[in-house]
Design a protein around this motif. Structure first.
Motif, PDB file in Angstrom:
ATOM      1  N   ARG A   1       0.821  -1.205   0.000  1.00 27.68           N
ATOM      2  CA  ARG A   1       0.000   0.000   0.000  1.00 27.68           C
ATOM      3  C   ARG A   1       0.858   1.260   0.000  1.00 27.68           C
ATOM      4  N   ALA A   2       1.994   1.221   0.694  1.00 28.77           N
ATOM      5  CA  ALA A   2       2.846   2.410   0.743  1.00 28.77           C
ATOM      6  C   ALA A   2       3.365   2.777  -0.635  1.00 28.77           C
ATOM      7  N   GLN A   3       3.691   1.755  -1.447  1.00 29.45           N
ATOM      8  CA  GLN A   3       4.184   2.057  -2.793  1.00 29.45           C
ATOM      9  C   GLN A   3       3.064   2.591  -3.683  1.00 29.45           C
ATOM     10  N   ALA A   4       1.837   2.141  -3.452  1.00 30.08           N
ATOM     11  CA  ALA A   4       0.707   2.705  -4.195  1.00 30.08           C
ATOM     12  C   ALA A   4       0.515   4.174  -3.837  1.00 30.08           C
ATOM     13  N   LEU A   5       0.671   4.504  -2.551  1.00 26.66           N
ATOM     14  CA  LEU A   5       0.587   5.907  -2.135  1.00 26.66           C
ATOM     15  C   LEU A   5       1.723   6.718  -2.750  1.00 26.66           C
ATOM     16  N   GLN A   6       2.925   6.150  -2.777  1.00 29.12           N
ATOM     17  CA  GLN A   6       4.058   6.858  -3.360  1.00 29.12           C
ATOM     18  C   GLN A   6       3.860   7.076  -4.860  1.00 29.12           C
ATOM     19  N   ALA A   7       3.232   6.098  -5.531  1.00 26.68           N
ATOM     20  CA  ALA A   7       2.919   6.280  -6.951  1.00 26.68           C
ATOM     21  C   ALA A   7       1.948   7.433  -7.138  1.00 26.68           C
ATOM     22  N   LEU A   8       0.923   7.485  -6.276  1.00 29.26           N
ATOM     23  CA  LEU A   8      -0.011   8.606  -6.315  1.00 29.26           C
ATOM     24  C   LEU A   8       0.739   9.920  -6.114  1.00 29.26           C
ATOM     25  N   ALA A   9       1.674   9.922  -5.165  1.00 32.27           N
ATOM     26  CA  ALA A   9       2.468  11.133  -4.917  1.00 32.27           C
ATOM     27  C   ALA A   9       3.258  11.534  -6.155  1.00 32.27           C
ATOM     28  N   ALA A  10       3.743  10.551  -6.889  1.00 34.53           N
ATOM     29  CA  ALA A  10       4.516  10.823  -8.094  1.00 34.53           C
ATOM     30  C   ALA A  10       3.633  11.095  -9.306  1.00 34.53           C
ATOM     31  N   ARG A  11       2.325  11.062  -9.089  1.00 34.66           N
ATOM     32  CA  ARG A  11       1.337  11.212 -10.153  1.00 34.66           C
ATOM     33  C   ARG A  11       1.541  10.165 -11.253  1.00 34.66           C
ATOM     34  N   ALA A  12       1.713   8.916 -10.790  1.00 37.92           N
ATOM     35  CA  ALA A  12       1.902   7.786 -11.693  1.00 37.92           C
ATOM     36  C   ALA A  12       0.957   6.664 -11.293  1.00 37.92           C
ATOM     37  N   GLU A  13       0.632   5.792 -12.229  1.00 37.63           N
ATOM     38  CA  GLU A  13      -0.186   4.624 -11.924  1.00 37.63           C
ATOM     39  C   GLU A  13       0.654   3.607 -11.153  1.00 37.63           C
ATOM     40  N   PRO A  14       0.108   3.030 -10.062  1.00 36.44           N
ATOM     41  CA  PRO A  14       0.838   1.959  -9.368  1.00 36.44           C
ATOM     42  C   PRO A  14       1.120   0.794 -10.311  1.00 36.44           C
ATOM     43  N   HIS A  15       2.345   0.267 -10.257  1.00 40.21           N
ATOM     44  CA  HIS A  15       2.773  -0.815 -11.132  1.00 40.21           C
ATOM     45  C   HIS A  15       3.554  -1.833 -10.308  1.00 40.21           C
ATOM     46  N   THR A  16       3.464  -3.095 -10.699  1.00 34.35           N
ATOM     47  CA  THR A  16       4.130  -4.132  -9.921  1.00 34.35           C
ATOM     48  C   THR A  16       5.645  -3.952  -9.871  1.00 34.35           C
ATOM     49  N   ASP A  17       6.244  -3.279 -10.852  1.00 33.86           N
ATOM     50  CA  ASP A  17       7.686  -3.053 -10.813  1.00 33.86           C
ATOM     51  C   ASP A  17       8.094  -2.131  -9.671  1.00 33.86           C
ATOM     52  N   MET A  18       7.152  -1.402  -9.093  1.00 34.66           N
ATOM     53  CA  MET A  18       7.488  -0.515  -7.982  1.00 34.66           C
ATOM     54  C   MET A  18       7.744  -1.273  -6.681  1.00 34.66           C
ATOM     55  N   ASN A  19       7.310  -2.512  -6.602  1.00 31.17           N
ATOM     56  CA  ASN A  19       7.507  -3.353  -5.418  1.00 31.17           C
ATOM     57  C   ASN A  19       7.544  -4.808  -5.885  1.00 31.17           C
ATOM     58  N   PRO A  20       8.664  -5.236  -6.451  1.00 30.50           N
ATOM     59  CA  PRO A  20       8.709  -6.553  -7.090  1.00 30.50           C
ATOM     60  C   PRO A  20       8.544  -7.738  -6.144  1.00 30.50           C
ATOM     61  N   VAL A  21       8.928  -7.583  -4.875  1.00 28.57           N
ATOM     62  CA  VAL A  21       8.787  -8.675  -3.916  1.00 28.57           C
ATOM     63  C   VAL A  21       7.965  -8.188  -2.727  1.00 28.57           C
ATOM     64  N   LEU A  22       6.849  -8.853  -2.495  1.00 21.25           N
ATOM     65  CA  LEU A  22       5.968  -8.526  -1.376  1.00 21.25           C
ATOM     66  C   LEU A  22       5.732  -9.787  -0.560  1.00 21.25           C
ATOM     67  N   LEU A  23       6.030  -9.726   0.730  1.00 17.69           N
ATOM     68  CA  LEU A  23       5.794 -10.837   1.653  1.00 17.69           C
ATOM     69  C   LEU A  23       4.593 -10.483   2.517  1.00 17.69           C
ATOM     70  N   LYS A  24       3.599 -11.375   2.524  1.00 20.24           N
ATOM     71  CA  LYS A  24       2.377 -11.131   3.287  1.00 20.24           C
ATOM     72  C   LYS A  24       2.273 -12.175   4.402  1.00 20.24           C
ATOM     73  N   PRO A  25       2.577 -11.786   5.654  1.00 19.99           N
ATOM     74  CA  PRO A  25       2.562 -12.742   6.760  1.00 19.99           C
ATOM     75  C   PRO A  25       1.198 -13.408   6.908  1.00 19.99           C
ATOM     76  N   GLN A  26       1.237 -14.737   7.131  1.00 17.82           N
ATOM     77  CA  GLN A  26      -0.007 -15.480   7.324  1.00 17.82           C
ATOM     78  C   GLN A  26       0.198 -16.497   8.424  1.00 17.82           C
ATOM     79  N   ALA A  27      -0.634 -17.518   8.498  1.00 19.90           N
ATOM     80  CA  ALA A  27      -0.579 -18.485   9.589  1.00 19.90           C
ATOM     81  C   ALA A  27       0.675 -19.349   9.503  1.00 19.90           C
ATOM     82  N   ASP A  28       0.975 -20.028  10.635  1.00 16.86           N
ATOM     83  CA  ASP A  28       2.037 -21.030  10.695  1.00 16.86           C
ATOM     84  C   ASP A  28       3.422 -20.473  10.390  1.00 16.86           C
TER      85      ASP A  28
END
Length: 485
Positions: A56-83
């Motif tokens: 989400r932070a990179q999406a906000l930063q894209a908005l700040a840059a007046r650019a569309e959020p793109h997956t290249d802005m955050n190529p690796v995302l780890l989402k903590p889950q169970a276990d």
């Protein structure tokens, strides 16, 4: 192409906000600027224009840059889950999981993916503002690092270190980082920023000089505590623990703090309402009986959080709230929890399992391998909205059940209970719509200014940019960025 990287002495020192503010300032100066974060760990994510997800932070930063959020802005995302595992997102798509047993090796193997995104991104702009993760001082995590110095050295990007004076010990944290990291890593750091200062800056002049003398780095500025930051979405769940004091006369909205809470920025528009007190209910405390609305938020592990909800007795609180005629809104996983059953036959969230939901809606959810990621627009409570879907599996509802929303091509989403007091939806972000939010709050007796929350955020970004221009040597940061290879 120029680039500069902000790393921090620790988590939550304000790196994300500073990158956003610099992106907006540079965009206002007419530069083509884009944000980049090699690796992020967060359950707060956004859907991108190319059909993936990033922090989400990179999406906000894209908005700040007046650019569309793109997956290249955050190529690796780890989402903590169970276990003790994290879902691994690479270039916006699920690639599996990382756990404690394969974390270091798994990370190291992702550096080529990071550099692929980096090369594509840098070719599209004049300057890239890069954000690190955690701290380079976590030397126990240095092996296989792709988030901080591992990336900076591979891409040859100069680094500015950010310290948080509000938490105390900023001199020790900056000087200490210089002392513990490898000399080759320390050579990448060209300066520092002291963030979140309260009071007269003259009182810290000697401390600022001491940091310069002991590290050999130049200071790029002392950033004051900025009120506009409170109007921006937060990425780290640690902010949820900082509940504001309740105000007499306001209508109470309560949200239980699930261990794997996700996309909690859905609540920001409610937090900004002048007639609403939003209370995040921590474990060990009951949901307040005087709440007019309970919001069940998104979660990275629906079944595990459903069981946790029961262990806290929150299911009893929610049932009592419903019997008293109180309203309940479930978003994404919260919608799944409101239904009758949740099953995970393929073990998406851990071992194959299932559990009963709260039974306040008729839906039955089955988690599946395919992840739904799409931007949506539609109508709910007779008002238009824009948002996004981000979930595993699907929820089946009985024929004739009242839908909460209708999306493109008249596609139904979610459901509403026969008494109209329980509502569930898979759509994130819909509360940013001022008209829809006002319609919801009118049902619980709260007034609303019906402000467009996107406009609130955009205005805060402009204010942030002006504040940073006043306290940072941005010309010097641009010059430093120009030294990147």
């Amino acid at each position: 192409m120029a680039a500069v990287m902000l790393q921090g002495t620790g988590s939550d020192v304000g790196k994300s906000v500073l990158v956003a503010g610099l992106c907006r300032a540079l965009a206002n100066w007419g530069l083509r600027v884009l944000p980049f974060k090699p690796q992020n760990m967060s359950n707060n994510a956004a859907v991108t224009v190319d059909g993936g997800e990033i922090g989400r932070a990179q999406a906000l930063q894209a908005l700040a840059a007046r650019a569309e959020p793109h997956t290249d802005m955050n190529p690796v995302l780890l989402k903590p889950q169970a276990d003790r595992t994290s879902q691994l997102i690479v270039h916006g798509q699920v690639r599996g999981t990382l756990g404690s047993s394969n974390f270091r090796e798994g990370r190291r193997s992702l550096l080529p993916d990071v550099l692929q995104s980096w090369e594509r991104l840098r070719a599209r702009c004049d300057i890239v503002v890069v954000e690190g993760a955690g701290s380079p001082a976590e030397i126990n995590l240095r092996e296989g690092d792709i988030a901080n110095m591992g990336f900076a050295r591979a891409a040859r990007v100069p680094v500015v270190l950010v310290g948080d004076i509000d938490r105390g010990g900023v001199i020790a944290s900056l000087v200490g980082t210089r002392a513990v990291i490898e000399p080759e890593d320390a050579a990448m750091i060209q300066g520092f920023i002291v963030n979140k200062f309260r009071g007269d800056p003259a009182l810290f002049a000697d401390g600022y000089s001491a940091i310069e003398q002991r590290t050999g780095w130049r200071g790029f500025g002392l950033v004051p505590w900025l009120p506009c930051v409170a109007r921006l979405p937060s990425e780290d769940a640690v902010v949820l623990e900082r509940n504001a004091q309740r105000s007499e006369g306001r209508v109470l909205v309560a949200c239980p703090m699930l261990p794997r809470i996700a996309n909690f920025d859905d609540l920001d528009p409610l937090k900004a309402e002048p007639d609403v007190d939003l209370v995040m209910v921590p474990p060990g405390r009951p949901i307040p009986a005087d709440a007019a609305l309970i919001v069940l938020p998104g979660s990275k592990a629906t079944i595990a959080d459903m069981r946790f909800l029961r262990s806290q007795g929150w299911d009893i609180d929610i049932a009592s709230h419903h019997r008293r005629g109180g309203m309940i809104l479930g978003i994404c996983a919260g919608y799944q929890m409101l239904g009758r059953t949740i099953s995970d036959p393929l073990g998406i969230e851990g071992a194959p399992s299932g559990t009963a939901g709260l039974g306040l809606l008729e839906g039955e959810t089955v988690l599946g391998e395919r992840k739904t990621l799409r931007r949506v627009s539609g109508t709910a409570l007779d008002h238009p909205f824009e948002g996004y879907e981000m979930h595993m599996g699907s929820t089946a509802v009985p024929a004739g059940a009242q839908a909460f929303a209708f999306l493109e091509e008249d596609r139904p989403d979610g459901s509403i209970s026969p008494d109209g007091n329980v509502m569930g939806t898979y759509c994130h972000g819909l509360l940013a719509s001022g008209a829809l939010r006002r319609a919801l709050l009118e049902r619980i007796g709260a007034a609303s200014d019906a402000a467009d929350h996107h406009h609130i955020v955009d205005t805060a970004l402009d204010e942030l940019a002006r504040d940073l221009e006043a306290c940072l040597d941005i010309d010097a940061l641009i010059a430093l960025a120009g030294k990147a290879d």
